[in-house]
Design a protein around this motif. Sequence first.
Motif, PDB file in Angstrom:
ATOM      1  N   ALA A 125       1.465  -3.758  -2.280  1.00 12.16           N
ATOM      2  CA  ALA A 125       1.880  -2.724  -1.326  1.00 12.16           C
ATOM      3  C   ALA A 125       1.777  -1.320  -1.918  1.00 12.16           C
ATOM      4  CB  ALA A 125       3.310  -2.986  -0.862  1.00 12.16           C
ATOM      5  N   LYS A 126       1.353  -1.214  -3.148  1.00 11.09           N
ATOM      6  CA  LYS A 126       1.224   0.101  -3.788  1.00 11.09           C
ATOM      7  C   LYS A 126      -0.034   0.781  -3.257  1.00 11.09           C
ATOM      8  CE  LYS A 126       1.300   2.343  -8.250  1.00 11.09           C
ATOM      9  NZ  LYS A 126       1.471   2.172  -9.687  1.00 11.09           N
ATOM     10  N   VAL A 127       0.188   1.650  -2.281  1.00  9.94           N
ATOM     11  CA  VAL A 127      -0.914   2.388  -1.663  1.00  9.94           C
ATOM     12  C   VAL A 127      -0.562   3.863  -1.646  1.00  9.94           C
ATOM     13  CG1 VAL A 127      -1.736   0.472  -0.229  1.00  9.94           C
ATOM     14  CG2 VAL A 127       0.025   1.999   0.643  1.00  9.94           C
ATOM     15  N   SER A 128      -1.572   4.680  -1.418  1.00 11.43           N
ATOM     16  CA  SER A 128      -1.322   6.122  -1.403  1.00 11.43           C
ATOM     17  C   SER A 128      -1.797   6.735  -0.095  1.00 11.43           C
ATOM     18  CB  SER A 128      -1.994   6.797  -2.597  1.00 11.43           C
ATOM     19  OG  SER A 128      -3.387   6.634  -2.523  1.00 11.43           O
ATOM     20  N   LEU A 129      -1.219   7.854   0.202  1.00 14.04           N
ATOM     21  CA  LEU A 129      -1.589   8.662   1.362  1.00 14.04           C
ATOM     22  C   LEU A 129      -1.814  10.072   0.846  1.00 14.04           C
ATOM     23  CD1 LEU A 129      -1.854   8.978   4.469  1.00 14.04           C
ATOM     24  CD2 LEU A 129       0.574   9.563   4.472  1.00 14.04           C
ATOM     25  N   LEU A 130      -3.002  10.587   1.046  1.00 11.29           N
ATOM     26  CA  LEU A 130      -3.388  11.904   0.536  1.00 11.29           C
ATOM     27  C   LEU A 130      -3.244  11.973  -0.986  1.00 11.29           C
ATOM     28  CD1 LEU A 130      -1.709  14.145   3.262  1.00 11.29           C
ATOM     29  CD2 LEU A 130      -4.088  13.372   3.177  1.00 11.29           C
TER      30      LEU A 130
END
Length: 167
Positions: A125-130
């Motif tokens: 679930a380790k995701v990034s946004l911008l």
Amino acid sequence: MNSQKILNFIAFLCMAAVGFALFSQHYLGMLPCAWCVLQRLILLIIAVICLLANLFKPLFLIRLCAFLSFSLSITGILSAWYQYSVASNLVSCDMTFADRFMSKWTGLDAMFPWLFGIFATCMDAKVSLLGIDYALWALAMFVLCALLSLIAVFRKNNRELFSHYSY
């Protein structure tokens, strides 16, 4: 802006954050881990407490709601920080506090899987946004809620400002 308007704004921010999390999950395919859904629950409880303050006239009850919002924001800060610094480096969230709380103690993941379902491990679930990790976005949201809640606790409202004057 008086304390109640600040609390209403906090409630709006919390619901918008949960709405964006659901959009990210259901339309962008970013599946949540146990810590993600625990933070959703904290945001929703903060929103409910802030909106409940609309039912009260005495300022001390409104300030009590603001203090509860502050306290829950601190728990959100701690959970987001734990997710970012510890849980996201674990292969599994199984048997962490968030997993036990959401699955075994509340059962919310089974009752409302579209909102509280745990569909990923913390590492997955380790995701990034911008370019910024989602857990850090959550951390920033909880910090903002905590600061606004403190302002609502200590805010001098118009009633207080003019209560010393008689017309």
